[in-house]
Design a protein around this motif. Structure first.
Motif, mmCIF file in Angstrom:
data_model
loop_
_atom_site.group_PDB
_atom_site.id
_atom_site.type_symbol
_atom_site.label_atom_id
_atom_site.label_comp_id
_atom_site.label_asym_id
_atom_site.label_seq_id
_atom_site.Cartn_x
_atom_site.Cartn_y
_atom_site.Cartn_z
ATOM 1 N N THR A 94 1.217 -0.845 0.110
ATOM 2 C CA THR A 94 0.099 0.052 0.557
ATOM 3 C C THR A 94 0.164 1.633 0.150
ATOM 4 O OG1 THR A 94 -0.258 -0.287 2.288
ATOM 5 C CG2 THR A 94 -2.219 -1.231 0.998
ATOM 6 N N ARG A 95 2.173 0.894 0.440
ATOM 7 C CA ARG A 95 3.065 2.569 -0.046
ATOM 8 C C ARG A 95 4.119 1.865 -0.865
ATOM 9 N NH1 ARG A 95 1.721 6.255 3.372
ATOM 10 N NH2 ARG A 95 3.565 6.946 3.651
ATOM 11 N N VAL A 96 4.568 2.690 -1.057
ATOM 12 C CA VAL A 96 6.222 2.875 -1.066
ATOM 13 C C VAL A 96 6.885 3.410 0.071
ATOM 14 C CG1 VAL A 96 8.131 3.997 -2.769
ATOM 15 C CG2 VAL A 96 5.131 3.129 -4.035
ATOM 16 N N GLU A 97 8.103 2.591 0.134
ATOM 17 C CA GLU A 97 8.942 3.217 1.240
ATOM 18 C C GLU A 97 10.182 3.123 0.640
ATOM 19 O OE1 GLU A 97 8.596 -0.720 3.111
ATOM 20 O OE2 GLU A 97 6.961 0.451 4.756
ATOM 21 N N THR A 98 10.620 2.790 -0.664
ATOM 22 C CA THR A 98 12.433 3.253 -1.553
ATOM 23 C C THR A 98 12.262 3.968 -2.543
ATOM 24 O OG1 THR A 98 13.222 1.011 -1.597
ATOM 25 C CG2 THR A 98 13.631 2.121 0.584
ATOM 26 N N VAL A 99 12.859 4.529 -2.938
ATOM 27 C CA VAL A 99 13.419 4.064 -4.310
ATOM 28 C C VAL A 99 14.755 4.176 -4.781
ATOM 29 C CG1 VAL A 99 11.025 5.467 -5.325
ATOM 30 C CG2 VAL A 99 13.964 7.163 -4.262
ATOM 31 N N THR A 100 15.352 3.344 -5.863
ATOM 32 C CA THR A 100 16.517 2.832 -5.747
ATOM 33 C C THR A 100 17.327 3.581 -6.707
ATOM 34 O OG1 THR A 100 16.540 1.078 -4.756
ATOM 35 C CG2 THR A 100 18.347 1.307 -5.941
ATOM 36 N N LEU A 101 17.973 4.336 -7.356
ATOM 37 C CA LEU A 101 18.665 5.098 -8.305
ATOM 38 C C LEU A 101 19.300 4.205 -8.988
ATOM 39 C CD1 LEU A 101 20.144 8.385 -6.933
ATOM 40 C CD2 LEU A 101 17.371 7.527 -7.764
ATOM 41 N N GLU A 102 20.337 4.248 -9.800
ATOM 42 C CA GLU A 102 21.016 3.520 -10.872
ATOM 43 C C GLU A 102 22.467 2.803 -10.641
ATOM 44 O OE1 GLU A 102 21.565 2.570 -16.060
ATOM 45 O OE2 GLU A 102 22.022 4.758 -15.103
ATOM 46 N N ASN A 103 22.592 4.511 -9.570
ATOM 47 C CA ASN A 103 23.697 3.771 -8.994
ATOM 48 C C ASN A 103 24.249 3.260 -7.545
ATOM 49 O OD1 ASN A 103 22.884 5.686 -6.652
ATOM 50 N ND2 ASN A 103 23.926 7.502 -7.452
ATOM 51 N N GLY A 104 23.117 2.999 -7.188
ATOM 52 C CA GLY A 104 22.686 2.030 -5.902
ATOM 53 C C GLY A 104 21.766 2.608 -4.942
ATOM 54 N N ALA A 105 22.024 3.801 -4.799
ATOM 55 C CA ALA A 105 21.438 4.842 -3.937
ATOM 56 C C ALA A 105 19.689 4.288 -3.609
ATOM 57 C CB ALA A 105 21.674 6.038 -3.906
ATOM 58 N N VAL A 106 20.126 4.278 -3.075
ATOM 59 C CA VAL A 106 18.600 3.721 -1.738
ATOM 60 C C VAL A 106 17.795 4.876 -1.037
ATOM 61 C CG1 VAL A 106 17.034 1.844 -0.878
ATOM 62 C CG2 VAL A 106 19.174 0.956 -1.930
ATOM 63 N N ILE A 107 16.584 5.674 -1.227
ATOM 64 C CA ILE A 107 16.103 6.442 -0.192
ATOM 65 C C ILE A 107 15.061 6.016 0.091
ATOM 66 C CG2 ILE A 107 15.489 9.103 -0.821
ATOM 67 C CD1 ILE A 107 17.197 8.420 -3.717
ATOM 68 N N ALA A 108 14.947 6.595 1.524
ATOM 69 C CA ALA A 108 13.754 6.781 2.133
ATOM 70 C C ALA A 108 12.357 6.927 1.755
ATOM 71 C CB ALA A 108 13.233 6.253 2.964
ATOM 72 N N CYS A 109 11.577 7.478 1.241
ATOM 73 C CA CYS A 109 10.117 8.356 1.069
ATOM 74 C C CYS A 109 8.872 8.435 1.946
ATOM 75 C CB CYS A 109 9.760 8.601 -0.425
ATOM 76 S SG CYS A 109 10.102 7.175 -1.104
ATOM 77 N N GLY A 110 8.853 9.583 2.010
ATOM 78 C CA GLY A 110 6.897 9.331 2.419
ATOM 79 C C GLY A 110 5.947 9.278 1.174
ATOM 80 N N LYS A 111 6.101 10.212 0.183
ATOM 81 C CA LYS A 111 5.046 10.334 -0.989
ATOM 82 C C LYS A 111 6.324 10.857 -1.864
ATOM 83 C CE LYS A 111 1.828 12.699 1.338
ATOM 84 N NZ LYS A 111 1.361 13.977 1.831
ATOM 85 N N VAL A 112 5.695 9.762 -3.072
ATOM 86 C CA VAL A 112 6.773 10.083 -4.689
ATOM 87 C C VAL A 112 5.951 10.586 -5.627
ATOM 88 C CG1 VAL A 112 7.778 7.958 -6.133
ATOM 89 C CG2 VAL A 112 7.671 7.508 -3.618
ATOM 90 N N VAL A 113 6.237 10.849 -6.668
ATOM 91 C CA VAL A 113 5.447 11.769 -6.992
ATOM 92 C C VAL A 113 6.126 11.403 -8.737
ATOM 93 C CG1 VAL A 113 4.504 14.146 -8.093
ATOM 94 C CG2 VAL A 113 5.251 14.102 -6.072
ATOM 95 N N ASN A 114 5.352 10.988 -9.510
ATOM 96 C CA ASN A 114 5.608 10.591 -10.522
ATOM 97 C C ASN A 114 5.449 11.763 -11.843
ATOM 98 O OD1 ASN A 114 5.858 9.494 -13.100
ATOM 99 N ND2 ASN A 114 4.231 7.731 -12.795
#
Length: 407
Positions: free
Chosen positions: A202-222
């Motif tokens: 029910t929620r996106v908790e993280t986004v991962t970048l191509e360089n491997g960085a993993v970022i936690a997020c409250g909300k994501v906007v496409n």
């Protein structure tokens, strides 16, 4: 590591709002969040190409119109015009920010059969009731005001000379991005390649970048334009967005017109307008209009030779002798359901927000849509214009948003 003056590594591990896509819409949402006194969270904007060379924003023809058939779209453009004309004030009366205007030569819709004429009459009533200054014109009236048109096959025209025409979208984008960064929004260069959701999805908790960085997020906007469906898919969501190629040509005429050329929408679908004092712009696409690869910006010269130029020369005989000065191809983020925006939160992945699918009228709608998205992110509701008719639920139900005035 930095790309230009933008880092490729976020400075912190978690952000309240992560915006994927940093062009017109990502920067609009970011700026309007910073301008909302009730929002005090952290914002990260992730842009895969900080040069923006292949973005839809870079390829826009930068026009605004109120001639829509849905009153909500009319109101969205009316706020857009208000924002453009009051740009310096909206930007906090920053004296570095230029004053802007709209070159209001109007949109001229031309109908060559009764069905399209009736469509213009119906839209005219809606536009006038919503405060637009649209006028209907008979062929004789068109000839009197614009004697260069061939009107022999026409039944009706529709034009609005108030707050319709060209505006400097590039300057608005540059200042949204610059001001957002000055107010603390962090921009990083990178491509999101994965998203992690909670156990129940029910929620996106993280986004991962191509360089491997993993970022936690409250909300994501496409806000990834023609790539919107790819970004949504990372969250397990399907949306009917695909890149469609649109061509633009700048041309000069051996015999320039003696007055401004409105943005003319020929019944064929080809459109053309004033560009500079002695140059003109034309736009169109192939009769077959498939989805294309994200990196396909190749010109098709047969379209100009076989479709665009003959249409222009037929409608304006004075343009029989013209010369292409420059040309380019760009992409629409084309909503195959109804060619209108998908906005707001997903129905099940509750912290995933759409700003997608504008299908060619995104730039002019960016002030109202950016403001509305910032309200939704801050309050969980729209506080100015009610933009809920653009919500994801209609996509899930296959229920099109009604709008006939698509170019």
């Amino acid at each position: 590591m930095a790309t230009g003056n933008i880092s490729s590594t976020p400075s912190q591990p978690s952000y309240d709002v992560v915006i994927i896509g940093g062009a017109m819409y990502g920067s609009s949402v970011a700026w309007f969040l910073t301008d909302n006194p009730d929002f005090d969270g952290s914002i990260l904007v992730i842009e895969r190409d900080p040069t923006y060379a292949q973005s839809a924003t870079a390829h826009t023809n930068s026009c605004i119109r109120q001639q829509f058939s849905n009153p909500l779209n009319v109101k969205i453009s009316q706020f857009g015009a208000e924002f453009i004309k009051g740009f310096q004030g909206f930007m906090g009366n920053d004296t570095r920010v230029p004053e802007l205007s709209i070159q209001s030569y109007g949109y001229m819709y031309l109908a060559d059969d009764n069905a399209f004429a009736e469509q213009l009459r119906s839209a005219y009533k809606i536009q006038r009731a919503t405060g637009a200054s649209t006028q209907l014109m008979t062929p004789d009236q068109i000839s009197a005001a614009y004697p260069f048109y061939n009107v022999d096959d026409l039944e009706l025209g529709s034009i609005n000379l108030v707050d319709e025409g060209y505006w400097d979208g590039g300057t608005v984008f540059d200042w949204w991005r610059r001001s957002a960064r000055e107010r603390g929004v962090e921009y990083v260069a990178g491509e999101v390649v994965a998203m992690g959701k909670n156990a129940i999805g029910t929620r996106v908790e993280t986004v991962t970048l191509e360089n491997g960085a993993v970022i936690a997020c409250g909300k994501v906007v496409n806000a990834t334009g023609p790539r919107g469906a790819v970004t949504a898919k990372m969250a397990g969501i399907d949306i009917p967005i695909e890149p469609r190629k649109r061509f633009t040509w700048i041309f000069s005429a051996e015999q320039p017109l003696d007055r401004d050329l409105p943005l003319t929408i020929d019944p064929s679908g080809v459109h053309f307008r004033q560009d500079g004092p002695k140059t003109y712009l034309a736009g169109g696409h192939a009769d077959e209009d498939p989805a294309v690869d994200f990196d396909d910006f190749a010109m098709d010269h047969n379209i100009w030779q076989d479709k665009i130029w003959p249409t222009i020369a037929t409608r304006i005989p004075q343009f029989e002798a013209i010369k292409v000065v420059t040309e380019w191809a760009g992409h629409y983020d084309y909503n195959t359901l109804d060619q209108n925006a998908i906005l707001g939160p997903h129905s099940e992945v509750e912290n995933f927000f759409f700003v997608n699918g504008f299908s060619g009228h995104g730039l002019q709608q960016s002030p109202a849509m950016g403001r509305g998205t910032a309200e939704m992110l801050t309050y969980g509701e729209y506080r100015t214009l009610d933009l809920s008719p653009f919500g994801y639920d209609r996509i899930a139900e296959g229920r099109p948003f009604s709008e006939s005035a698509i170019i």
